[in-house]
Motif scaffolding. Structure first.
Motif, PDB file in Angstrom:
ATOM      1  N   LEU A   1       0.835  -1.206   0.000  1.00 12.70           N
ATOM      2  CA  LEU A   1       0.000   0.000   0.000  1.00 12.70           C
ATOM      3  C   LEU A   1       0.871   1.258   0.000  1.00 12.70           C
ATOM      4  N   GLU A   2       1.905   1.258   0.824  1.00 14.76           N
ATOM      5  CA  GLU A   2       2.795   2.424   0.874  1.00 14.76           C
ATOM      6  C   GLU A   2       3.426   2.681  -0.483  1.00 14.76           C
ATOM      7  N   LYS A   3       3.885   1.619  -1.153  1.00 11.66           N
ATOM      8  CA  LYS A   3       4.500   1.768  -2.480  1.00 11.66           C
ATOM      9  C   LYS A   3       3.458   2.193  -3.523  1.00 11.66           C
ATOM     10  N   TYR A   4       2.243   1.680  -3.413  1.00  9.32           N
ATOM     11  CA  TYR A   4       1.166   2.043  -4.332  1.00  9.32           C
ATOM     12  C   TYR A   4       1.016   3.574  -4.390  1.00  9.32           C
ATOM     13  N   TYR A   5       0.949   4.205  -3.236  1.00  7.02           N
ATOM     14  CA  TYR A   5       0.770   5.661  -3.193  1.00  7.02           C
ATOM     15  C   TYR A   5       2.066   6.403  -3.507  1.00  7.02           C
ATOM     16  N   GLU A   6       3.182   5.872  -3.067  1.00  3.78           N
ATOM     17  CA  GLU A   6       4.477   6.495  -3.378  1.00  3.78           C
ATOM     18  C   GLU A   6       4.689   6.562  -4.889  1.00  3.78           C
ATOM     19  N   TYR A   7       4.481   5.445  -5.578  1.00  3.08           N
ATOM     20  CA  TYR A   7       4.698   5.413  -7.025  1.00  3.08           C
ATOM     21  C   TYR A   7       3.670   6.262  -7.770  1.00  3.08           C
ATOM     22  N   ALA A   8       2.413   6.226  -7.329  1.00  2.00           N
ATOM     23  CA  ALA A   8       1.383   7.046  -7.977  1.00  2.00           C
ATOM     24  C   ALA A   8       1.723   8.523  -7.850  1.00  2.00           C
ATOM     25  N   ASN A   9       2.131   8.944  -6.663  1.00  5.40           N
ATOM     26  CA  ASN A   9       2.429  10.357  -6.442  1.00  5.40           C
ATOM     27  C   ASN A   9       3.702  10.808  -7.144  1.00  5.40           C
ATOM     28  N   ALA A  10       4.576   9.873  -7.454  1.00  4.15           N
ATOM     29  CA  ALA A  10       5.789  10.185  -8.211  1.00  4.15           C
ATOM     30  C   ALA A  10       5.533  10.117  -9.718  1.00  4.15           C
TER      31      ALA A  10
ATOM     32  N   ASN B   1      -2.336  11.618  -4.670  1.00  2.52           N
ATOM     33  CA  ASN B   1      -3.307  10.779  -3.979  1.00  2.52           C
ATOM     34  C   ASN B   1      -2.682  10.429  -2.631  1.00  2.52           C
ATOM     35  N   GLU B   2      -2.986  11.233  -1.634  1.00  3.59           N
ATOM     36  CA  GLU B   2      -2.336  11.123  -0.330  1.00  3.59           C
ATOM     37  C   GLU B   2      -3.104  10.189   0.599  1.00  3.59           C
ATOM     38  N   PRO B   3      -2.461   9.101   1.041  1.00  9.98           N
ATOM     39  CA  PRO B   3      -3.138   8.198   1.966  1.00  9.98           C
ATOM     40  C   PRO B   3      -3.396   8.862   3.315  1.00  9.98           C
ATOM     41  N   VAL B   4      -4.561   8.590   3.868  1.00  9.52           N
ATOM     42  CA  VAL B   4      -4.958   9.118   5.170  1.00  9.52           C
ATOM     43  C   VAL B   4      -4.945   8.005   6.214  1.00  9.52           C
ATOM     44  N   HIS B   5      -5.393   6.795   5.791  1.00  3.07           N
ATOM     45  CA  HIS B   5      -5.506   5.689   6.738  1.00  3.07           C
ATOM     46  C   HIS B   5      -5.440   4.356   5.999  1.00  3.07           C
ATOM     47  N   PHE B   6      -4.683   3.409   6.540  1.00  5.14           N
ATOM     48  CA  PHE B   6      -4.628   2.047   6.019  1.00  5.14           C
ATOM     49  C   PHE B   6      -5.262   1.096   7.024  1.00  5.14           C
ATOM     50  N   LEU B   7      -5.946   0.105   6.525  1.00 11.25           N
ATOM     51  CA  LEU B   7      -6.465  -1.006   7.325  1.00 11.25           C
ATOM     52  C   LEU B   7      -5.986  -2.282   6.653  1.00 11.25           C
ATOM     53  N   VAL B   8      -5.246  -3.112   7.370  1.00 14.27           N
ATOM     54  CA  VAL B   8      -4.718  -4.334   6.789  1.00 14.27           C
ATOM     55  C   VAL B   8      -5.166  -5.517   7.641  1.00 14.27           C
ATOM     56  N   ASP B   9      -5.722  -6.529   6.965  1.00 13.38           N
ATOM     57  CA  ASP B   9      -6.164  -7.752   7.633  1.00 13.38           C
ATOM     58  C   ASP B   9      -5.725  -8.930   6.772  1.00 13.38           C
ATOM     59  N   GLY B  10      -4.532  -9.415   7.030  1.00 14.80           N
ATOM     60  CA  GLY B  10      -3.989 -10.515   6.232  1.00 14.80           C
ATOM     61  C   GLY B  10      -3.804 -10.099   4.790  1.00 14.80           C
ATOM     62  N   GLU B  11      -4.510 -10.801   3.881  1.00 18.14           N
ATOM     63  CA  GLU B  11      -4.387 -10.512   2.453  1.00 18.14           C
ATOM     64  C   GLU B  11      -5.404  -9.484   1.964  1.00 18.14           C
TER      65      GLU B  11
END
Length: 123
Positions: free
Chosen positions: A7-16, A62-72
């Motif tokens: 998820l972190e990379k998803y937004y990092e790459y999109a914003n770059a 596209n700046e992330p505000v909150h992540f929720l992760v539950d396994g996959e």
């Protein structure tokens, strides 16, 4: 990479604007339900679509505000700010849902207010 790192990379790459590396986060047989673009199956189809992303917006964040992760399974709330090539601004709250397996996004769906994007069809 675990789901949170993806998820972190998803937004990092999109914003770059690094759409090639962004696409690398997806599985070859990925499925995406994108609110504006529709149903997209297969990584090569996604790559082809994303080639035009650099010309679609003058500014795209596209700046992330909150992540929720539950396994996959994972979800991300974000705020999108963009500027069209003709200068119209877009501000939208976004919710993305992800399924991740073997370090790749296998399914993604996004949900947001579509009204701010109408400037693109009017421009």
């Amino acid at each position: 990479m675990d789901a949170r790192q993806i998820l972190e990379k998803y937004y990092e790459y999109a914003n770059a604007g690094d759409w090639d590396r962004w696409c690398d986060l997806f599985a070859d047989d990925q499925v995406m339900d994108e609110q504006l673009a529709g149903h997209i199956e297969g990584l090569e189809v996604l790559r082809s679509m994303m080639k035009g992303m650099g010309t679609m917006y003058r500014v795209f964040r596209n700046e992330p505000v909150h992540f929720l992760v539950d396994g996959e399974k994972a979800a991300a709330v974000s705020h999108l700010s963009a500027v069209s090539p003709t200068g119209e601004t877009i501000e939208a709250e976004v919710m993305n849902f992800f399924r991740i397996a073997d370090g790749k996004i296998t399914y993604m769906a996004n949900y947001h207010d579509t009204v701010p994007f109408q400037v693109l069809s009017q421009g």
